[in-house]
Design a protein around this motif. Structure first.
Motif, PDB file in Angstrom:
ATOM      1  N   LEU A   1     -50.193  63.046  -6.485  1.00  0.00           N
ATOM      2  CA  LEU A   1     -48.922  62.555  -5.904  1.00  0.00           C
ATOM      3  C   LEU A   1     -48.394  61.234  -6.453  1.00  0.00           C
ATOM      4  O   LEU A   1     -47.146  61.026  -6.602  1.00  0.00           O
ATOM      5  CB  LEU A   1     -49.305  62.340  -4.210  1.00  0.00           C
ATOM      6  CG  LEU A   1     -49.373  63.586  -3.512  1.00  0.00           C
ATOM      7  CD1 LEU A   1     -49.739  63.349  -2.041  1.00  0.00           C
ATOM      8  CD2 LEU A   1     -48.322  64.368  -3.501  1.00  0.00           C
ATOM      9  N   LEU A   2     -49.343  60.106  -6.603  1.00  0.00           N
ATOM     10  CA  LEU A   2     -48.617  59.094  -7.362  1.00  0.00           C
ATOM     11  C   LEU A   2     -48.170  59.338  -8.672  1.00  0.00           C
ATOM     12  O   LEU A   2     -47.348  58.623  -8.905  1.00  0.00           O
ATOM     13  CB  LEU A   2     -50.296  58.080  -7.542  1.00  0.00           C
ATOM     14  CG  LEU A   2     -50.522  57.449  -6.331  1.00  0.00           C
ATOM     15  CD1 LEU A   2     -51.939  56.673  -6.644  1.00  0.00           C
ATOM     16  CD2 LEU A   2     -49.374  56.601  -5.649  1.00  0.00           C
ATOM     17  N   VAL A   3     -48.853  60.233  -9.526  1.00  0.00           N
ATOM     18  CA  VAL A   3     -48.202  60.679 -10.927  1.00  0.00           C
ATOM     19  C   VAL A   3     -46.666  61.259 -10.446  1.00  0.00           C
ATOM     20  O   VAL A   3     -46.006  60.820 -11.131  1.00  0.00           O
ATOM     21  CB  VAL A   3     -49.220  61.379 -11.402  1.00  0.00           C
ATOM     22  CG1 VAL A   3     -48.266  62.084 -12.655  1.00  0.00           C
ATOM     23  CG2 VAL A   3     -50.511  61.011 -11.915  1.00  0.00           C
TER      24      VAL A   3
ATOM     25  N   VAL B   1     -43.356  59.680 -12.099  1.00  0.00           N
ATOM     26  CA  VAL B   1     -42.328  60.266 -12.864  1.00  0.00           C
ATOM     27  C   VAL B   1     -40.948  60.295 -12.477  1.00  0.00           C
ATOM     28  O   VAL B   1     -40.262  60.112 -12.874  1.00  0.00           O
ATOM     29  CB  VAL B   1     -42.863  61.491 -13.211  1.00  0.00           C
ATOM     30  CG1 VAL B   1     -41.933  62.467 -13.924  1.00  0.00           C
ATOM     31  CG2 VAL B   1     -43.867  61.761 -13.945  1.00  0.00           C
ATOM     32  N   LEU B   2     -41.113  60.392 -10.996  1.00  0.00           N
ATOM     33  CA  LEU B   2     -39.657  60.483 -10.424  1.00  0.00           C
ATOM     34  C   LEU B   2     -38.886  59.173 -10.402  1.00  0.00           C
ATOM     35  O   LEU B   2     -37.672  58.914 -10.597  1.00  0.00           O
ATOM     36  CB  LEU B   2     -39.704  60.918  -8.871  1.00  0.00           C
ATOM     37  CG  LEU B   2     -39.880  62.445  -8.771  1.00  0.00           C
ATOM     38  CD1 LEU B   2     -40.302  62.816  -7.309  1.00  0.00           C
ATOM     39  CD2 LEU B   2     -38.939  63.294  -9.338  1.00  0.00           C
ATOM     40  N   ALA B   3     -39.631  58.183 -10.307  1.00  0.00           N
ATOM     41  CA  ALA B   3     -39.129  56.870 -10.268  1.00  0.00           C
ATOM     42  C   ALA B   3     -38.830  56.471 -11.758  1.00  0.00           C
ATOM     43  O   ALA B   3     -37.529  55.657 -11.750  1.00  0.00           O
ATOM     44  CB  ALA B   3     -40.206  55.731  -9.942  1.00  0.00           C
ATOM     45  N   TRP B   4     -39.309  56.936 -12.897  1.00  0.00           N
ATOM     46  CA  TRP B   4     -38.805  56.751 -14.126  1.00  0.00           C
ATOM     47  C   TRP B   4     -37.673  57.357 -14.385  1.00  0.00           C
ATOM     48  O   TRP B   4     -36.872  56.814 -14.954  1.00  0.00           O
ATOM     49  CB  TRP B   4     -39.990  57.036 -15.107  1.00  0.00           C
ATOM     50  CG  TRP B   4     -39.728  56.929 -16.588  1.00  0.00           C
ATOM     51  CD1 TRP B   4     -39.862  55.862 -17.132  1.00  0.00           C
ATOM     52  CD2 TRP B   4     -39.069  57.744 -17.291  1.00  0.00           C
ATOM     53  NE1 TRP B   4     -39.281  55.833 -18.329  1.00  0.00           N
ATOM     54  CE2 TRP B   4     -38.860  57.295 -18.784  1.00  0.00           C
ATOM     55  CE3 TRP B   4     -38.604  59.155 -17.200  1.00  0.00           C
ATOM     56  CZ2 TRP B   4     -38.332  57.622 -19.654  1.00  0.00           C
ATOM     57  CZ3 TRP B   4     -38.343  59.780 -18.621  1.00  0.00           C
ATOM     58  CH2 TRP B   4     -38.127  59.042 -19.740  1.00  0.00           C
TER      59      TRP B   4
ATOM     60  N   GLY C   1     -31.602  54.382 -15.923  1.00  0.00           N
ATOM     61  CA  GLY C   1     -30.403  53.831 -15.650  1.00  0.00           C
ATOM     62  C   GLY C   1     -29.823  54.623 -14.402  1.00  0.00           C
ATOM     63  O   GLY C   1     -28.822  54.486 -13.951  1.00  0.00           O
ATOM     64  N   GLY C   2     -30.797  55.299 -13.724  1.00  0.00           N
ATOM     65  CA  GLY C   2     -30.137  56.264 -12.460  1.00  0.00           C
ATOM     66  C   GLY C   2     -29.317  57.245 -12.952  1.00  0.00           C
ATOM     67  O   GLY C   2     -29.315  57.915 -14.136  1.00  0.00           O
TER      68      GLY C   2
END
Length: 63
Positions: A21-23, A27-30, A36-37
């Motif tokens: 789950l942390l991975v 990945v989603l946060a990156w 740049g969103g």
């Protein structure tokens, strides 16, 4: 003689689930913040669609 048995096998499985789950969150946060969103696409796209007029067929016996 005393035998010590503890149920640490379940904790290993839980650790793999939490690590996975942390991975996924990393990945989603990156993708969301690191690149740049969302892409800011401010292009003006104007599409005009013209369709031919379609009429229904005549109903038999309505004369």
């Amino acid at each position: 003689m005393t035998e010590n048995t503890n149920g640490s096998g379940g904790n290993v499985g839980l650790a793999f689930i939490v690590g996975g789950l942390l991975v996924v969150v990393a990945v989603l946060a990156w993708f969301m913040f690191g690149r740049g969103g969302a892409i800011d696409n401010t292009s003006d796209i104007n599409v005009e669609v013209e369709l031919p007029e379609v009429s229904a067929p005549a109903v038999p016996g309505s004369n």
